[in-house]
Design a protein around this motif. Structure first.
Motif, short mmCIF file in Angstrom:
data_model
loop_
_atom_site.label_atom_id
_atom_site.label_comp_id
_atom_site.label_asym_id
_atom_site.label_seq_id
_atom_site.Cartn_x
_atom_site.Cartn_y
_atom_site.Cartn_z
N PRO A 56 0.83 -1.21 0.00
CA PRO A 56 0.00 0.00 0.00
C PRO A 56 0.86 1.26 0.00
N PRO A 57 0.37 2.37 -0.51
CA PRO A 57 1.16 3.61 -0.55
C PRO A 57 1.25 4.31 0.80
N ARG A 58 0.33 3.98 1.72
CA ARG A 58 0.33 4.55 3.06
C ARG A 58 0.09 3.43 4.06
N VAL A 59 0.68 3.56 5.25
CA VAL A 59 0.54 2.54 6.28
C VAL A 59 0.19 3.21 7.61
N ARG A 60 -0.38 2.44 8.52
CA ARG A 60 -0.73 2.92 9.85
C ARG A 60 0.45 2.66 10.78
N CYS A 61 0.96 3.70 11.40
CA CYS A 61 2.14 3.59 12.26
C CYS A 61 1.80 3.96 13.69
N ILE A 62 2.34 3.21 14.62
CA ILE A 62 2.13 3.42 16.06
C ILE A 62 3.49 3.62 16.70
N GLY A 63 3.61 4.66 17.53
CA GLY A 63 4.91 4.90 18.16
C GLY A 63 4.87 6.08 19.10
N PRO A 64 6.04 6.46 19.65
CA PRO A 64 6.12 7.60 20.56
C PRO A 64 5.73 8.89 19.85
N GLU A 65 4.97 9.73 20.52
CA GLU A 65 4.48 10.96 19.91
C GLU A 65 5.59 11.84 19.32
N PRO A 66 6.70 12.11 20.05
CA PRO A 66 7.73 12.99 19.45
C PRO A 66 8.33 12.42 18.17
N VAL A 67 8.47 11.10 18.10
CA VAL A 67 9.07 10.47 16.92
C VAL A 67 8.12 10.56 15.73
N LEU A 68 6.85 10.18 15.95
CA LEU A 68 5.90 10.18 14.84
C LEU A 68 5.59 11.59 14.35
N GLN A 69 5.53 12.57 15.27
CA GLN A 69 5.22 13.93 14.86
C GLN A 69 6.31 14.50 13.95
N ALA A 70 7.54 14.03 14.10
CA ALA A 70 8.65 14.54 13.29
C ALA A 70 8.77 13.83 11.94
N MET A 71 8.00 12.79 11.72
CA MET A 71 8.11 12.01 10.49
C MET A 71 7.09 12.47 9.45
N GLN A 72 7.56 12.66 8.22
CA GLN A 72 6.68 12.97 7.11
C GLN A 72 6.35 11.73 6.28
N ALA A 73 7.21 10.73 6.36
CA ALA A 73 7.01 9.49 5.61
C ALA A 73 7.79 8.39 6.32
N ILE A 74 7.44 7.16 6.02
CA ILE A 74 8.15 6.01 6.58
C ILE A 74 8.98 5.39 5.47
N PRO A 75 10.32 5.30 5.61
CA PRO A 75 11.14 4.76 4.52
C PRO A 75 11.09 3.24 4.49
N THR A 76 11.38 2.69 3.33
CA THR A 76 11.50 1.24 3.19
C THR A 76 12.96 0.84 3.38
N GLN A 77 13.19 -0.43 3.55
CA GLN A 77 14.54 -0.95 3.41
C GLN A 77 14.97 -0.73 1.95
N PRO A 78 16.27 -0.58 1.69
CA PRO A 78 16.69 -0.30 0.30
C PRO A 78 16.25 -1.40 -0.67
N LEU A 79 15.67 -0.96 -1.78
CA LEU A 79 15.31 -1.87 -2.86
C LEU A 79 16.56 -2.18 -3.67
N VAL A 80 16.93 -3.44 -3.73
CA VAL A 80 18.13 -3.86 -4.46
C VAL A 80 17.74 -4.21 -5.89
N LEU A 81 18.32 -3.48 -6.83
CA LEU A 81 18.04 -3.74 -8.25
C LEU A 81 19.02 -4.79 -8.78
N HIS A 82 18.48 -5.85 -9.34
CA HIS A 82 19.32 -6.91 -9.88
C HIS A 82 19.65 -6.63 -11.35
N SER A 83 20.47 -7.45 -11.92
CA SER A 83 20.92 -7.23 -13.30
C SER A 83 19.82 -7.51 -14.33
N ARG A 84 18.75 -8.19 -13.90
CA ARG A 84 17.68 -8.50 -14.83
C ARG A 84 16.92 -7.23 -15.22
#
Length: 330
Positions: free
Chosen positions: A161-189
């Motif tokens: 999904p393009p958006r997810v529901r996140c639960i966490g400490p108020e100061p941390v979540l208030q400072a976040m504009q987006a949640i990053p993914t783990q790096p997408l590894v592009l293969h040679s294909r």
């Protein structure tokens, strides 16, 4: 020598019994001596309200001093095996930042001869508590930045999904504009592909779901050098001020999808030196900023910076000169 051997074997049983009795007596006398020993026990935190959470993990172990007979402390290695420190956070609030542990917090097996006499460490338990909140955040895709890779994204990937529901400490979540993914590894294909990757949560944040599906298309990554690209100057905002600069061209090396890089034209590239907020005087190492079409990146830029001089009215280049002539400065 034979006589000595016969004497040693004479009444051997009685001699062994005497040695055993002596050791028993020594053990009894020595064991009656009260000694102190350090011991480590786990810390359990109980009663924390559902509306609060830890921003970082508190101490998980406590070092205590145990007193008792030497025989008990030396021979019984599991003496406090089930003991623990029980820290009650029932009355805790987000403002609570430290607790002083005491002997009353320690739960140990009943033993009249052995007792915990002192808390050694931690003398103060530092706590970082915060209100638990919930926010819906946009998922921001991260791509592996390995410069040696031979492929790259051909277009904008689709994250589901393009958006997810996140639960966490108020100061941390208030400072976040987006949640990053783990790096997408592009293969040679090359071509279309799908990958399932986790979210890069931190700071006590958890997301539902914690993984997303990325649909993307990869293309061969091409590098290209483009020389003699015009450098545009953003002039000072103050009327009448001028800029003297001796660099009007730069060369850059770009990388990106083969089709996009091959079609790149000089007019698609914007190189700028921003002097709009500079005061009169000589300025060194002012950055050249590159603006390129999406999915094309700058690998190298020569030169990366320039030196320039901002000239005020009547050609003055120093703020002191301008003040002497009564010119207002920003």
């Amino acid at each position: 020598m034979k006589r000595l051997a016969r004497r040693l074997r004479h009444d051997l049983g009685l001699k062994l019994l005497s040695i055993a009795l002596a050791l028993l007596l020594w053990s009894f006398v020595h064991g009656a001596k009260v000694i102190e020993r350090e011991h480590r026990i786990p810390i359990r935190y109980i009663g924390l309200a559902d509306s609060l959470m830890f921003m970082e993990a508190p101490p998980q172990e406590m070092r205590v001093l145990v007193s008792g007979p030497a025989q008990e402390l030396i021979l019984r290695l599991d003496l406090l095996g089930s003991a623990s420190a029980r820290i009650d956070l029932t009355a805790a609030t987000a403002a609570l930042d430290r607790l002083v542990p005491s002997l009353s917090d320690i739960e140990a097996p009943a033993n009249e001869r052995v007792a915990v006499v002192r808390v050694l460490e931690p003398s103060v338990i530092a706590l970082r508590l915060a209100r638990k909140v919930e926010r819906e955040l946009r998922v921001r895709l991260q791509v592996d930045e390995d410069p040696k890779r031979t492929t790259c994204l051909a277009d904008t990937p689709h994250v589901e999904p393009p958006r997810v529901r996140c639960i966490g400490p108020e100061p941390v979540l208030q400072a976040m504009q987006a949640i990053p993914t783990q790096p997408l590894v592009l293969h040679s294909r090359l071509g279309a592909a799908t990958a399932e990757i986790g979210l890069a949560t931190a700071g006590g944040v958890r997301c539902i779901p914690d993984r997303v599906t990325v649909s993307y298309s990869s293309e061969r990554r091409r590098m290209r050098t483009m020389a003699a690209i015009r450098v545009n100057l953003v002039p000072p905002a103050r009327a009448g001020w001028r800029v003297a600069i001796d660099v009007d061209q730069a060369s850059l090396r770009v990388a990106g999808p083969e089709v996009r890089v091959s079609a790149l034209q000089e007019q698609d590239i914007g190189l700028y030196v921003d002097a709009s907020r500079l005061l009169p005087g000589h300025h060194t190492r002012v950055d050249i900023v590159a603006q390129l079409p999406q999915w094309i990146e700058v690998v190298d830029l020569e030169p990366r910076t320039v030196d320039l001089t901002v000239l005020g009215p009547a050609g003055f280049a120093s703020t002191d000169s301008l003040r002497r002539w009564g010119t207002d400065l920003p």
